[in-house]
Design an enzyme around this catalytic site. Sequence first.
Site, PDB file in Angstrom:
ATOM      1  N   VAL A  38       0.688  -1.182   0.249  1.00 45.67           N
ATOM      2  CA  VAL A  38       0.053  -0.068  -0.012  1.00 45.67           C
ATOM      3  C   VAL A  38       0.882   1.057   0.040  1.00 45.67           C
ATOM      4  O   VAL A  38       1.862   1.374   0.648  1.00 45.67           O
ATOM      5  CB  VAL A  38      -0.889  -0.129   1.234  1.00 45.67           C
ATOM      6  CG1 VAL A  38      -1.828   1.344   1.012  1.00 45.67           C
ATOM      7  CG2 VAL A  38      -1.734  -1.175   0.957  1.00 45.67           C
TER       8      VAL A  38
ATOM      9  N   ASP B 160     -12.647 -10.920   8.484  1.00 44.76           N
ATOM     10  CA  ASP B 160     -11.131 -10.511   8.735  1.00 44.76           C
ATOM     11  C   ASP B 160     -11.013  -9.275   9.575  1.00 44.76           C
ATOM     12  O   ASP B 160      -9.997  -8.323   9.280  1.00 44.76           O
ATOM     13  CB  ASP B 160     -10.148 -10.421   7.324  1.00 44.76           C
ATOM     14  CG  ASP B 160      -8.947 -10.801   7.655  1.00 44.76           C
ATOM     15  OD1 ASP B 160      -8.482 -11.264   8.503  1.00 44.76           O
ATOM     16  OD2 ASP B 160      -7.833 -10.266   6.721  1.00 44.76           O
TER      17      ASP B 160
END
Length: 518
Positions: free
Chosen positions: A208, A351
């Site tokens: 990212v 998650d």
Amino acid sequence: MDDKSAAMYRNSAAQAPKIAQAEFPAVEERPGHSDSIEVATTPPKLSTSQFGEGDMNMLPTPLVYTPCSPGSAVRSPMEQKFPSTPSSATARAKKGYGGLMPIGAELLNRSHILEDRQRILSEYAPHSALAPATASSLSQRVSSLSGVELKLDAIHEYAPASQSSLTAADPAQSDSEDVLTGYSVNDTSTPLYWRKVKQIGVGNFSDVYLYEVTEQNAAMPQKVAVKRVKYPEALTLSASPKSPRFREVLSRVENSLTRELEALLCVSHPCIIQFLAINDPTFLNNKRPLSSRDLSRGLPPCDMVMSYCAGGDLFELASQNTLPDWLLRRIFTELTLAVKYLHENLIVHRDLKLENVLIKYPLDDILAMREQPELLHNHHLVELADFGLCRRIEPEEMCTTRCGSEDYVSPEILMGVPYDGRLSDSWAMGVILYALLEDRLPFDPLPSAAPGKRQRRSSTAHRISRFEWRWIKMPESDSPAKEIVGNCLTRKNLRYSIQEIYKNPYVHELVPTLRFAS
Ligand SMILES: Nc1ncnc2c1ncn2[C@@H]1O[C@H](COP(=O)(O)OP(=O)(O)OP(=O)(O)O)[C@@H](O)[C@H]1O
């Protein structure tokens, strides 16, 4: 973002490990069989009678998807020159911790952490399962977001001056490797340009980066996070894209990717990450964005342009700082709003963990905002991220994929029986709240456990399956937060639903003060 904030970003070494297939023990759920456990009183229940427990053979064989290392991933031009970020995990290890270890240090102490970063992907919904039926207009979302950013930027300057100067650059004259061309998810006809500033995160499935716009666009915030998909080694090293193995892995990765994109496109909530643009509209327009292409020259890069959270993730924040109680409560309340929105729209996240809870502003700015209650009440602080394992469900539907992250996975997932994804999300909410309150994860070995002792020897999965957790720092406290934890980290037929978490005074009494939530 300043150097201190940048140093908070971790590399992959500090991530919560994904569950490996070998770690699913074939154990019975034994809620009454708990050593030293404090389990709270029975809350109202959400029916789980349709589980049909116990038949392990009903489950598909899970595929353990082991992502490739960054070095072996398919690399786009923009990635090739990027230097690796310093290891904040190493920095934390050097710092040393006395007494009760913060979450991050505790995680670093685990010998398996580097070997075990895996995610199970074995069940994929058809693409139609994530139809954007519940979405509100994305364009509304984008314009309201940019409004928020402008307002806050007038008060807080997050970027150093040297970074801001990049925004005036002409994309045509700049180094193409640092410039990303993408298309708004609302308008794929006009290219937009962003320039890379730095790497801000590493996940099992992505790298990212922080990017800034190179020219002003009213519909886009100035800073964005770009999530670049990492393809697994089986796809990058395989000799032949036509081999059965390649096609099988490709199909699973493609399903997972399109599921995440579709989920991101259809959700719309201030406390959930926003999907703003993509480098290649094929990923939006084509149900088979990978397998429908000629892959003889490699897999196409996939860069998702998302809203940027300058405060990093909650794992980093909580492991490096002692957060004031009001902020813990606020963060958990916003997270509850996000998960409640998902569940009301029949989406399970699967998650939920500290690493996937992103903080919109640097901590110092949030603390300063407290002096201006208007700011604090008007703007959200949390965005829930990472929809790679999410799933759209029917109202009564059970999930069968054994997936999630080791420390946050519920006992019923460990048992390998069909499970209610909403209740497994509630379990993970309990893990998160416990971690915030206690500065440790609930199913880590107790700090007092000597190396040879049974408590330390047994695995996290074992402790989860035995509901083996207890309060260390706050056994005497009567905070309603404890009630939430106790009613989440319990057997599934007693566990709080997200509505029950929401109704607890710890959350419910704060909600009316949050103007963005109404
Ligand atoms: N929008 C964002 N703003 C700031 N940081 C971000 C953003 N998105 C992701 N990050 C950082 O990058 C990390 C990895 O992102 P993400 O969890 O989406 O990737 P992943 O590959 O799906 O991870 P995982 O290993 O959990 O599956 C996050 O934990 C966070 O630190």
